[in-house]
Design a protein around this motif. Structure first.
Motif, PDB file in Angstrom:
ATOM      1  N   ALA A   1       0.799  -1.283   0.441  1.00 35.76           N
ATOM      2  CA  ALA A   1      -0.187  -0.117   0.201  1.00 35.76           C
ATOM      3  C   ALA A   1       0.530   1.480   0.549  1.00 35.76           C
ATOM      4  N   VAL A   2       2.467   0.908   0.239  1.00 31.45           N
ATOM      5  CA  VAL A   2       2.831   2.750  -0.187  1.00 31.45           C
ATOM      6  C   VAL A   2       3.990   2.197  -1.184  1.00 31.45           C
ATOM      7  N   ASP A   3       4.677   3.041  -1.701  1.00 32.73           N
ATOM      8  CA  ASP A   3       5.786   3.074  -2.443  1.00 32.73           C
ATOM      9  C   ASP A   3       7.281   3.556  -1.892  1.00 32.73           C
ATOM     10  N   GLY A   4       8.143   3.862  -2.857  1.00 32.59           N
ATOM     11  CA  GLY A   4       9.364   4.369  -2.273  1.00 32.59           C
ATOM     12  C   GLY A   4       8.839   6.501  -1.834  1.00 32.59           C
ATOM     13  N   ARG A   5       8.085   7.067  -3.766  1.00 33.33           N
ATOM     14  CA  ARG A   5       7.913   7.592  -3.703  1.00 33.33           C
ATOM     15  C   ARG A   5       6.962   7.981  -2.076  1.00 33.33           C
ATOM     16  N   ASP A   6       5.696   7.507  -2.075  1.00 34.41           N
ATOM     17  CA  ASP A   6       5.373   7.577  -0.019  1.00 34.41           C
ATOM     18  C   ASP A   6       6.006   8.024   0.499  1.00 34.41           C
ATOM     19  N   LEU A   7       6.906   6.742   0.802  1.00 31.79           N
ATOM     20  CA  LEU A   7       7.748   7.256   2.842  1.00 31.79           C
ATOM     21  C   LEU A   7       8.671   8.605   2.123  1.00 31.79           C
ATOM     22  N   MET A   8       9.017   8.867   0.371  1.00 32.66           N
ATOM     23  CA  MET A   8      10.665  10.270   0.855  1.00 32.66           C
ATOM     24  C   MET A   8       8.667  11.241   1.307  1.00 32.66           C
ATOM     25  N   ALA A   9       7.696  11.445   0.367  1.00 30.75           N
ATOM     26  CA  ALA A   9       6.725  12.476   0.874  1.00 30.75           C
ATOM     27  C   ALA A   9       6.390  12.377   2.383  1.00 30.75           C
ATOM     28  N   ALA A  10       6.617  10.813   3.237  1.00 28.32           N
ATOM     29  CA  ALA A  10       6.951  11.095   4.562  1.00 28.32           C
ATOM     30  C   ALA A  10       7.791  11.737   4.929  1.00 28.32           C
ATOM     31  N   GLY A  11       8.787  12.020   4.324  1.00 30.54           N
ATOM     32  CA  GLY A  11       9.806  12.425   4.860  1.00 30.54           C
ATOM     33  C   GLY A  11      11.089  11.779   5.149  1.00 30.54           C
ATOM     34  N   MET A  12      11.548  10.820   4.265  1.00 27.09           N
ATOM     35  CA  MET A  12      12.559   9.725   4.533  1.00 27.09           C
ATOM     36  C   MET A  12      13.213  10.256   3.561  1.00 27.09           C
ATOM     37  N   ASN A  13      14.239  10.175   3.639  1.00 25.18           N
ATOM     38  CA  ASN A  13      15.339  10.596   2.396  1.00 25.18           C
ATOM     39  C   ASN A  13      15.548   9.552   1.353  1.00 25.18           C
ATOM     40  N   PRO A  14      15.837   9.742   0.289  1.00 23.38           N
ATOM     41  CA  PRO A  14      15.711   8.379  -0.510  1.00 23.38           C
ATOM     42  C   PRO A  14      17.630   7.562  -0.245  1.00 23.38           C
ATOM     43  N   GLY A  15      17.548   5.999  -0.702  1.00 24.02           N
ATOM     44  CA  GLY A  15      18.865   5.730  -0.257  1.00 24.02           C
ATOM     45  C   GLY A  15      18.528   4.867   0.159  1.00 24.02           C
ATOM     46  N   PRO A  16      19.817   3.560   0.815  1.00 16.79           N
ATOM     47  CA  PRO A  16      19.465   2.100   1.017  1.00 16.79           C
ATOM     48  C   PRO A  16      17.913   2.436   2.138  1.00 16.79           C
ATOM     49  N   ALA A  17      18.568   2.796   3.104  1.00 19.81           N
ATOM     50  CA  ALA A  17      16.942   3.008   3.647  1.00 19.81           C
ATOM     51  C   ALA A  17      15.743   2.482   3.481  1.00 19.81           C
TER      52      ALA A  17
ATOM     53  N   ILE B   1       4.771  13.369   8.449  1.00 21.52           N
ATOM     54  CA  ILE B   1       5.748  13.524   8.972  1.00 21.52           C
ATOM     55  C   ILE B   1       6.149  13.033  10.179  1.00 21.52           C
ATOM     56  N   LYS B   2       7.497  12.829   9.820  1.00 22.73           N
ATOM     57  CA  LYS B   2       8.593  12.199  10.608  1.00 22.73           C
ATOM     58  C   LYS B   2       8.039  12.756  12.319  1.00 22.73           C
TER      59      LYS B   2
END
Ligand code: ATP
Ligand code: MG
Length: 408
Positions: free
Chosen positions: A355-371, A405-406
């Protein structure tokens, strides 16, 4: 014999222009055996240019060998000029291909009596080498001297074994003896041609006849690594016939004792296509591990093994259940039922369904990268365990993020 209307029409048209024409080879053999031929090949006294002048839609399939494909009602028919193959300079390619006006000459160059018959409505069956009798007696026999025919083209050795497996025919004595004698010439035959014949043998109703290739001593000249690695006893080969007639499954069955990587190397050496190689590698490395009859475990396997290969794996394990472990057949039945339920419920089993993808995680404040990849995999793992968790807000929270919001 019933020739399809289109092939009949091509033959008649050639006749109207003063040429002879017949259906020939595999299609005659198969229809005499009461099987529906896959394709109808036509042999004619007309030269390729003459064939092209007669029909409005043609394709130059193998002009240098005299083959033109005539298109009729969206079907292609290979029309080949009567030919005599010149001397074979390297046991691989005829030095030259000469056209001839004699049907008999053309039939004489063919490999086996059962493949050297022609037919048309006007003249009926042309069987100059006892092909019909050999069909009735279920025998594979070379046209003329077996030693000479195998010397001209050693691939015919494997074709003999392959036809004996497809038709469940016996190889006649002189032909069989010539196989052992001329087998060293197989070294000169291209791996692609060899692999094509071995695949046809494996896909036949009698894959256990692969054993015959090693019995005759021919295996040494084909691929020593393959024949060392392959299961070769009749008892081990026979179950292959229970696998669906799918190329990668039959090759995997043959190589099932090997490590995945080694199996792939062996097939690479045989110039196998990448898709088959990849699939064999996955099956061969995975099939020995039992799958537990519980949904999270099954979803995990579905996650690791792409799409249709999962079903192939179950099918493979079913055929070799006894080799996976005692009583595994029963476990597998439950696995199948549960897998069906998983599919019916539409449980997410791969990242695309999360239900979430990388873009969702970034929009929610995560930085791109291996994490980010790691987080997605961890979320996937949770959802494989509990599919009801596949909800955007829940997953973002689970990742330590909240609605964009992180969380601190
Ligand atoms: P199938 O297509 O079902 O594998 P087939 O008999 O049609 O069987 P093909 O390889 O399509 O086999 O060849 C068509 C015909 O051409 C054969 O029936 C045979 O007469 C002839 N032929 C093919 N390959 C050879 C060869 N290597 N040497 C001699 N004749 C051959
Ligand atoms: Mg054919």
């Amino acid at each position: 014999m019933r020739v399809p209307a289109d092939a009949e029409q091509i033959i008649e048209k050639l006749n109207e222009h003063g040429f002879e024409a017949y259906v020939v080879g595999g299609c005659v053999r198969d229809s005499l055996l009461g099987k529906e031929p896959e394709d109808w090949d036509i042999t004619t006294s007309a030269k390729p240019g003459e064939v092209k002048a007669i029909f409005s839609r043609t394709i130059d399939t193998g002009i240098q060998h005299g083959t033109v494909t005539v298109m009729l009602n969206r079907q292609g028919y290979e029309v080949t000029t009567y030919r005599v193959d010149g001397e074979y300079e390297d046991g691989r390619h005829p030095k030259s291909v000469d056209f001839t006006t004699s049907l008999l000459e053309d039939l004489k160059r063919r490999d086996f009596t059962i493949n050297a018959m022609a037919y048309n409505g006007r003249e009926g069956l042309v069987d100059a080498f006892g092909g019909m009798e050999d069909l009735e007696n279920r025998v594979i026999r070379c046209v003329g001297s077996a030693v000479n025919r195998f010397t001209e083209d050693a691939l015919r050795i494997l074709r003999a074994v392959r036809f004996s497996a497809q038709l469940d025919f016996r190889i006649e004595d002189e032909t069989y003896e010539a196989i052992s004698l001329i087998a060293p010439n197989l070294e000169k035959v291209s791996k692609e041609r060899i692999a094509t014949e071995l695949t046809k043998l494996l896909l036949s109703g009698h894959p256990e006849k692969m054993k015959r290739v090693s019995d005759t001593g021919a295996s040494r000249y084909i691929s020593e690594p393959f024949f060392k690695a392959a299961v070769l006893s009749k008892g081990e080969l026979r179950p292959l016939g229970c696998l669906p007639a799918v190329k990668y499954m039959r090759w995997a069955g043959c190589l099932r004792r090997e490590q995945g990587e080694t199996a792939a190397d062996i097939l690479r050496d045989l110039k196998m296509d990448c898709d088959t190689m990849d699939r064999v590698k996955i099956l061969v490395s995975r099939w020995r591990t039992p799958i537990a009859a519980e949904k999270p475990a099954i979803r995990r396997v579905m996650n690791q093994i792409p799409g249709d290969l999962f079903d192939s794996l179950l099918c493979f394990q079913e055929v070799f259940a006894g080799e996976v472990g005692e009583g595994y057949g029963e476990t597998l039945k439950m696995v199948k039922t549960l897998a069906e339920e998983i599919r019916e419920a539409g449980d997410p089993v791969n990242l695309k369904e999360l239900a979430v993808d990388g873009r969702d995680l970034m929009a929610a404040g995560m930085n791109p990268g291996p994490a980010l990849g790691k987080t997605l995999n961890a979320l996937m793992e949770q959802v494989l365990e509990r599919p009801e968790c596949n909800e955007r807000a829940y997953l973002l929270r689970a990742a330590g993020l909240k609605n964009g919001i992180k969380e601190s």
